[in-house]
Design an enzyme around this catalytic site. Structure first.
Site, PDB file in Angstrom:
ATOM      1  N   SER A  94      29.527  35.084  34.876  1.00 37.76           N
ATOM      2  CA  SER A  94      30.300  35.659  35.983  1.00 37.76           C
ATOM      3  C   SER A  94      29.600  35.394  37.305  1.00 37.76           C
ATOM      4  CB  SER A  94      30.447  37.171  35.811  1.00 37.76           C
ATOM      5  OG  SER A  94      31.490  37.506  34.954  1.00 37.76           O
ATOM      6  N   HIS A 134      32.638  45.561  38.258  1.00 36.77           N
ATOM      7  CA  HIS A 134      32.316  44.152  38.057  1.00 36.77           C
ATOM      8  C   HIS A 134      32.738  43.325  39.274  1.00 36.77           C
ATOM      9  CE1 HIS A 134      32.872  40.063  36.277  1.00 36.77           C
ATOM     10  NE2 HIS A 134      31.817  40.398  35.579  1.00 36.77           N
ATOM     11  N   ASP A 170      39.558  40.469  39.570  1.00 35.55           N
ATOM     12  CA  ASP A 170      38.430  41.156  38.939  1.00 35.55           C
ATOM     13  C   ASP A 170      38.765  42.640  38.899  1.00 35.55           C
ATOM     14  OD1 ASP A 170      35.617  41.854  38.160  1.00 35.55           O
ATOM     15  OD2 ASP A 170      35.241  39.782  38.737  1.00 35.55           O
TER      16      ASP A 170
END
Length: 744
Positions: A544, A375, A324
């Site tokens: 996600s 994120h 990520d």
């Protein structure tokens, strides 16, 4: 002389020489060198600092040849401990030596032109490199003439500038951003190179070749032949991607044309360009309710029946690979004084920046609303955030973020930058690193186009009994890769009201051969983030987050039933991944009105998933819930050696008729990339697919009369359809246009 990567008594060290000064690092960046050469340039003396122990020592290295040194070191004035090294050398196609980028990297993404070469044949290195050189000469003349202007000094300059790329104006030969070393050839040298290329002779292009998982057979001697026979190489060209974009009208089509030429000239199974624009991206976004004030922070726990999880089950002992944006020292990630018991910072990896050995993401970040900052912090919080935390002052605070596997260990892999794009090669590298770090689960909250090497690595991970969980996609309708691969567990999104989240990708029967395995909460999820330097919690949407929740559930599942016990009970043809998938299917909660054909078996339910009586018998193969599992959606056919071959979904043979085999062999990957980057086209295909006979009638007309009548045939649907199709066709490579008959 000293610049390069050295294999030494104490592991790999990386040195950079500027004049008589030499600096560098060792132990994956946790040690620093600083030294000076004598007048001969062969004796290097200086100091090193062990940053972990905050201790300084002295060293002296004597260069015995161009490729080896003998040296000694010590913590004080007595320098008497041996420290020898050998320079890592690779050979270009002309037999000349050049230094590669670090052995464990594929080079910086988003900067250079890169391609993945795939072969199932036995390859002799010299012949392989020579054939690449010859093929590139002709390709450079046609598509990248400025590539012939670059000298072998490029890589030295690249490393001296710490792998930062600086663009050139090829007409004036001036550096746009000033650096000390130019790597452009003289006009005479360029003419000589061009003549060589015209005569199909090696034109001395200083390329790099890196093998994906070079120690595969040594590390996995029992790997099945159908996986072992595949070899993947990363070809890096010394040319700026931004320059190529500026010079090329049809970027994607031209990249694929180059790929097809390389494939045919070198006789490879496939060649794939590094499509790193906006095809692969983090699959989440933030809600308007940014501060999470009107959202229950634990609704997702109630929804998946987390209250039934035994107190002693928290994912302890389970390692989760997490490709990520990396980690940040956020208190909701259980960081205190820059340390978190849930993050293995000795194993974290930065794929995106080869100069950084840490997966830490900068705080504060920028403020571009189109960028996707932190994120990895948000998804990481859902993996392991404890339900209360202790701040730097030692005060206990209730957490707004409720993680699933609060005792698990995260191996953070920074594979996504702040911008919402990541290269397919970069993601391939991230999966490779996760496998090398012996993780038990890989949580993939990213998605985009299918990629041969990516699927191959996921198959290896599953063979190693790693559970691979991937996000199905947001607002894409079709399930994106890698979730679309049958070896991945595809996760869709659900809401507080037990409805499918409107933004989640879903199954499209008869149109695409991929399908959801499970859904989990994905709307209005409280996740950690940052505002400037301030740690905050905000509300977000996306598959996600559903993926992180399911990956956390997998950690609880592995601890509950004991991973090693489960593996020992598996039958010879089965994997831990399939056992977990079967259990997910069997125990999914199916709300009233839930359409299992479209939205998969249901919503994650921990109350049943962690019960022994619901666990399928690991010794039975195949598992009943997956006995009818479909082939990969646009996945690589690993059973054969056909290149660029995809398993066709139901609509493709309708579109291309008898030409389906040649179309898929030559341009399948390109067609999928077009579909995934044009969601409007997927909507059109979906709507047309509701009446497959109507599709057949339309496409038959196109196939019979040629691409020129495509516009008339498409008049059955809205005018906007025609615009979309024309735009897509113009973006195709010449090769695929010729095969499909699309000449618009």
């Amino acid at each position: 002389m000293w610049t390069g990567t050295w294999q030494t008594t104490y592991g790999e060290i990386i040195l950079r020489q500027v004049g008589n000064k030499v600096s560098g690092e060792y132990i994956r960046g946790r040690g620093i060198f600083d030294g000076e050469l004598d007048l001969t340039g062969k004796v290097l003396k200086g100091k090193f600092t062990n940053t972990v122990r905050s201790k300084e020592g002295n060293f002296i290295f004597n260069l015995e040849s161009n490729n080896t040194f003998e040296g000694k070191w010590g913590w004080d004035s007595s320098i008497d401990i041996k420290w020898n090294g050998t320079l890592h050398i690779e050979t270009n196609m002309n037999g000349e030596s050049f230094r590669t980028l670090e052995e464990d990297t594929f080079g910086n993404p988003n900067e250079l032109l890169r391609f993945v070469l795939h072969s199932t044949k036995n390859i002799e290195d010299n012949d392989f490199l020579k054939s690449i050189d010859i093929a590139l000469g002709g390709i450079a003349l046609k598509y990248i003439p400025n590539l012939l202007k670059i000298s072998d000094k490029f890589w030295e300059s690249y490393k001296n500038q710490k792998n930062k790329i600086y663009s050139f104006d090829y007409k004036t030969k001036k550096i746009i951003k000033e650096i000390d070393t130019s790597y452009l050839l003289s006009d005479i040298e360029i003419r000589e190179k061009t003549k060589l290329s015209e005569n199909k002779l090696p034109p001395r292009i200083p390329i790099l070749i890196n093998k994906v998982m070079p120690n595969l057979e040594k590390d996995f001697p029992n790997l099945p032949l159908e996986l072992k026979k595949h070899k993947f190489f990363i070809l890096t060209l010394p040319y700026y991607l931004d320059d190529f974009k500026n010079e090329t009208c049809n970027l994607n089509g031209t990249l694929f044309d180059i790929s097809y030429l390389l494939k045919h000239d070198i006789k490879l199974d496939s060649v794939s360009p590094d499509l790193e624009y906006e095809y692969i991206k983090p699959l989440s976004s933030f809600s308007e309710n940014k501060d999470c004030s009107n959202v229950s922070g634990d609704w997702h726990l109630k929804n998946i029946r987390f209250d039934t999880v035994p107190n002693n089950i928290d994912g302890s002992g389970v390692r989760i690979g997490h490709p990520d944006t990396g980690w940040t020292p956020h208190p909701e990630l259980n960081f205190k004084n820059n340390y978190s018991e849930n993050y293995d910072l000795s194993s974290d990896v930065n794929i995106f920046d080869v100069n950084s050995e840490s997966a830490e993401e900068a705080v504060p970040s920028g403020n571009n609303p189109l960028f996707q900052y932190h994120h990895g912090t948000s998804t990481g919080g859902l993996l392991i955030s404890k339900h209360e935390y202790e701040d730097n002052n030692g005060d206990k605070k209730d957490s707004k973020v409720k993680g699933i596997a609060t005792g698990a260990t995260v191996v953070s892999i920074r594979a996504i930058n702040s911008v919402i794009r990541v290269g397919t090669i970069t993601l391939t590298s991230a999966i490779s690193k996760a496998i090398e770090e012996d993780v038990d689960i890989i949580s993939l909250s990213v998605g985009g186009i299918p990629f041969f090497s990516l699927e191959w690595l996921i198959k290896i991970a599953v063979w190693k009994n790693i559970i691979v969980v991937a996000a199905a996609g947001n607002y894409s309708q079709m399930i994106v890769a890698p979730a679309s691969y049958s070896d991945c567990i595809a996760v869709g999104g659900s809401t507080m009201d037990d409805l499918p989240w409107v933004g989640s990708a879903y199954n499209i029967p008869l149109i695409f051969n991929s399908k959801l395995d499970i859904s989990a909460p994905s709307k209005n999820i409280c996740v950690p983030s940052w505002k400037g330097r301030g740690a905050i919690v905000r509300s977000g949407n996306g598959t996600s987050y559903a993926t992180a929740i399911v990956a956390g559930a997998a950690a609880l599942w592995l601890q509950t039933f004991n991973r090693n016990t489960l593996i020992n009970q598996l039958s010879g043809g089965n994997s831990l991944q399939e056992l977990f998938r079967a259990h997910l299917h069997k125990t999914a909660r199916e709300p009233s009105g839930w359409n299992t054909l479209i939205n998969g078996p249901g919503i994650l339910d921990l109350s049943n998933l962690l019960k022994l009586k619901s666990l399928p018998n690991p010794s039975i193969y195949p598992f009943p819930p997956v006995i009818d599992k479909l082939d990969d959606f646009f996945g690589m056919n690993l059973e054969g050696s056909v290149g660029n071959r995809f398993f066709p979904p139901a609509w493709l043979p309708v579109v291309f008729g008898d030409r389906i085999d040649s179309v898929l062999d030559e341009g399948g990957e390109e067609l999928v990339s077009i579909l995934l980057s044009n969601p409007e086209l997927v909507s059109i295909i979906n709507s047309l697919g509701e009446d497959i006979e109507e599709v057949e009638e339309i496409i038959d007309t196109v196939v019979d009369t040629g691409g020129e009548v495509l516009n008339d045939a498409i008049d059955i649907v809205e005018n906007s359809t025609r615009v979309v199709v024309n735009t897509i066709v113009r973006g195709l490579s010449n090769g695929v246009k010729a095969i499909t008959g699309w000449f618009l």
